[in-house]
Design an enzyme around this catalytic site. Structure first.
Site, PDB file in Angstrom:
ATOM      1  N   PHE A 126      49.722 -73.857 -57.748  1.00 38.00           N
ATOM      2  CA  PHE A 126      49.402 -74.126 -59.154  1.00 38.00           C
ATOM      3  C   PHE A 126      50.651 -74.063 -60.030  1.00 38.00           C
ATOM      4  O   PHE A 126      50.570 -73.810 -61.228  1.00 38.00           O
ATOM      5  CB  PHE A 126      48.353 -73.121 -59.647  1.00 38.00           C
ATOM      6  CG  PHE A 126      47.163 -73.028 -58.722  1.00 38.00           C
ATOM      7  CD1 PHE A 126      46.145 -73.961 -58.812  1.00 38.00           C
ATOM      8  CD2 PHE A 126      47.098 -72.054 -57.737  1.00 38.00           C
ATOM      9  CE1 PHE A 126      45.055 -73.906 -57.947  1.00 38.00           C
ATOM     10  CE2 PHE A 126      46.007 -71.982 -56.872  1.00 38.00           C
ATOM     11  CZ  PHE A 126      44.987 -72.906 -56.975  1.00 38.00           C
ATOM     12  N   HIS A 131      44.999 -62.323 -62.095  1.00 35.32           N
ATOM     13  CA  HIS A 131      45.006 -62.581 -63.527  1.00 35.32           C
ATOM     14  C   HIS A 131      43.955 -61.766 -64.283  1.00 35.32           C
ATOM     15  O   HIS A 131      43.653 -62.063 -65.437  1.00 35.32           O
ATOM     16  CB  HIS A 131      44.820 -64.072 -63.792  1.00 35.32           C
ATOM     17  CG  HIS A 131      46.069 -64.874 -63.493  1.00 35.32           C
ATOM     18  ND1 HIS A 131      47.149 -64.336 -62.822  1.00 35.32           N
ATOM     19  CD2 HIS A 131      46.420 -66.148 -63.770  1.00 35.32           C
ATOM     20  CE1 HIS A 131      48.093 -65.257 -62.713  1.00 35.32           C
ATOM     21  NE2 HIS A 131      47.668 -66.370 -63.270  1.00 35.32           N
TER      22      HIS A 131
HETATM   23 MG    MG Z   1      50.025 -68.850 -61.546  1.00 35.86          MG
END
Ligand code: MG
Length: 205
Positions: free
Chosen positions: A15, A139
């Site tokens: 990503f 995250h």
């Molecule tokens: Mg990332």
């Protein structure tokens, strides 16, 4: 692209945008002269190729830390789940095999030292000063805070802290990486460098 990578980077799952990868490479080229580098969140090795290629030019080690069980968003049923990386026999994610393949194809086996562990456990007895730390692990607020608190103190003066997925506007993405970016900015320990796409960057004072 201004840099030559050892493999077709578009063939590696991940990503990281090309401009972010190139920035990682350029900063690691200088930072790896100060000491070994460490990334948190290797997944299939895309950022590892950029960072590792730079470290290799200086005969430095890149530590690539990941438990390889996937972040929250990679789990079965979640938005970024990839069935190719799911081990049905144990019903767990396993990106380590793909990561190793990437390292072998990129000729980085003598540069990259994988650490297959959670960030907190890996940091527990860590003592080595680092030229650069790249945070791209979990995250969730807790995971991002743990990564920042566990590793940023090892960055040598002049070294680089990079944090992926910085979204100042909550409508664009999760806020945990941005929150640790703000911690770093407020700490007084770092000089803020220009952000590249969603890659936040600092230099340790
Ligand atoms: Mg990332």
């Amino acid at each position: 692209m201004s840099i030559t990578l050892p493999i077709n980077i578009d063939s590696v799952k991940g990503f990281l945008a090309a401009d972010e990868g190139e920035a990682l490479y350029q900063y690691a080229l200088t930072a790896s002269k100060l000491g070994p580098c460490l990334e948190i969140g290797s997944y299939c090795g895309k950022s590892t190729v950029y960072l590792g290629t730079a470290c290799k030019e200086n005969n430095r080690t890149l530590f690539a830390l990941d438990h390889h069980r996937g972040s929250e968003e990679h789990q079965l049923g979640e938005e970024y789940h990839d069935p190719d990386l799911y081990d049905t026999s144990i019903e767990l994610m396993d990106s380590f095999k793909t990561f190793r393949t990437t390292m072998r194809l990129a000729d980085l086996d003598d540069t990259v030292v994988p650490i297959v562990s959670s960030s907190l456990i890996a940091s527990r007895d860590w003592a080595t000063p680092l030229g650069m730390v790249f945070i791209d692990g979990g995250h969730s607020e807790e995971a991002a805070q743990t990564d920042y608190r566990s590793w940023s103190s090892f960055i040598k003066p002049g070294g680089i802290l990079a944090i992926h997925d910085i979204f100042p506007n909550p409508e664009d993405g999760g806020q945990a990486p941005y929150n640790i970016w703000k911690l770093a900015k407020a700490s007084g320990l770092f000089e803020e460098l220009p952000t590249v796409n969603t890659l936040g960057l600092f230099r340790r004072l």
